[in-house]
Design a protein around this motif. Structure first.
Motif, short mmCIF file in Angstrom:
data_model
loop_
_atom_site.label_atom_id
_atom_site.label_comp_id
_atom_site.label_asym_id
_atom_site.label_seq_id
_atom_site.Cartn_x
_atom_site.Cartn_y
_atom_site.Cartn_z
N UNK A 185 0.83 -1.21 0.00
CA UNK A 185 0.00 0.00 0.00
C UNK A 185 0.86 1.26 0.00
N UNK A 186 1.89 1.27 0.82
CA UNK A 186 2.76 2.44 0.93
C UNK A 186 3.51 2.68 -0.37
N UNK A 187 4.05 1.61 -0.95
CA UNK A 187 4.78 1.74 -2.21
C UNK A 187 3.84 2.23 -3.31
N UNK A 188 2.67 1.62 -3.41
CA UNK A 188 1.71 2.01 -4.46
C UNK A 188 1.34 3.48 -4.33
N UNK A 189 1.06 3.94 -3.11
CA UNK A 189 0.69 5.34 -2.91
C UNK A 189 1.80 6.28 -3.36
N UNK A 190 3.05 5.99 -2.96
CA UNK A 190 4.17 6.86 -3.33
C UNK A 190 4.43 6.83 -4.84
N UNK A 191 4.33 5.67 -5.45
CA UNK A 191 4.57 5.58 -6.90
C UNK A 191 3.47 6.32 -7.65
N UNK A 192 2.22 6.15 -7.26
CA UNK A 192 1.13 6.87 -7.93
C UNK A 192 1.34 8.38 -7.83
N UNK B 1 3.44 13.36 -10.70
CA UNK B 1 4.29 14.55 -10.60
C UNK B 1 5.51 14.43 -11.49
N UNK B 2 5.34 13.95 -12.72
CA UNK B 2 6.41 13.92 -13.71
C UNK B 2 7.50 12.90 -13.42
N UNK C 79 5.53 7.20 -19.84
CA UNK C 79 5.90 7.23 -21.25
C UNK C 79 5.15 8.36 -21.97
N UNK C 80 3.89 8.54 -21.64
CA UNK C 80 3.10 9.57 -22.32
C UNK C 80 3.59 10.98 -22.04
N UNK C 81 4.41 11.19 -21.01
CA UNK C 81 4.89 12.53 -20.68
C UNK C 81 6.24 12.86 -21.32
N UNK C 82 6.83 11.90 -22.05
CA UNK C 82 8.16 12.12 -22.63
C UNK C 82 8.14 13.10 -23.79
N UNK C 83 9.14 13.96 -23.82
CA UNK C 83 9.34 14.82 -24.99
C UNK C 83 9.99 13.98 -26.09
N UNK C 84 10.11 14.54 -27.27
CA UNK C 84 10.74 13.82 -28.37
C UNK C 84 12.18 13.44 -28.02
N UNK C 85 12.92 14.36 -27.43
CA UNK C 85 14.31 14.09 -27.06
C UNK C 85 14.37 12.96 -26.03
N UNK C 86 13.48 13.00 -25.02
CA UNK C 86 13.47 11.95 -24.00
C UNK C 86 13.06 10.61 -24.61
#
Length: 160
Positions: A6-13, A18-19, A93-100
């Motif tokens: 639960x703790x890991x899931x909350x922090x990862x979400x 947050x980018x 993945x959806x937040x990546x720029x073309x360079x990234x």
């Protein structure tokens, strides 16, 4: 789920919203929130491993859902990926720029090249152990290595 999960899931979400995140920076925060039983189960390295797995799980269907709402997309990508060689920074993945995105491709190429080199080593080791396993199918790989080494020391020049 357990307190650890639960703790890991909350922090990862939170971090993915947050980018992205660097597991090594967030793991101590997760650790601080764990009870003694959860801490006994794992150390920081295990938390980092679980965080990466959780990111993959949480984002696994991201592009499939987009495809289901519109059209089926002609590719399958992980919803979250590492954008540096050491996998310190995980981003959606959806937040990546073309360079990234191009950087992620370069990293994947390097991983594949490294994996291929490692696979060749595994195959070579298996090839050398094969004659020993033929005679002793119950042997471990370590026993085969000792026999290979012994035979090479005896002056056979190479294993079996």
């Amino acid at each position: 789920m357990t307190q650890l999960s639960d703790t890991i899931t909350r922090h990862v979400q939170e971090a993915l919203n947050n980018d992205g995140f660097e597991p090594r920076l967030i793991a101590p925060k997760v650790w601080a929130e764990l009870d003694e039983e959860s801490r006994a189960v794992c150390g920081i390295a295990e938390i980092i491993r679980r965080m990466k797995g959780t990111a993959r799980t949480l984002t696994a269907r991201a592009f499939e859902q987009v495809g289901a709402k519109q059209i089926e997309l002609p590719f399958r990508l992980d919803g979250a990926i590492a954008i540096d060689v050491d996998s310190h920074k995980i981003r959606l993945t959806e937040s990546l720029s073309q360079i990234e995105f191009k950087r992620a491709i370069d990293i994947r190429r390097k991983q594949i090249k490294d994996d291929q080199a490692s696979l060749k080593e595994w195959e070579n080791a298996e090839r050398l152990a094969r004659p020993y396993w033929s005679k002793h199918p119950d042997w471990s790989f370590g026993q085969c290595v000792k026999a290979i080494s012994r035979d090479m020391k005896k002056g056979k020049g190479r294993a079996a």
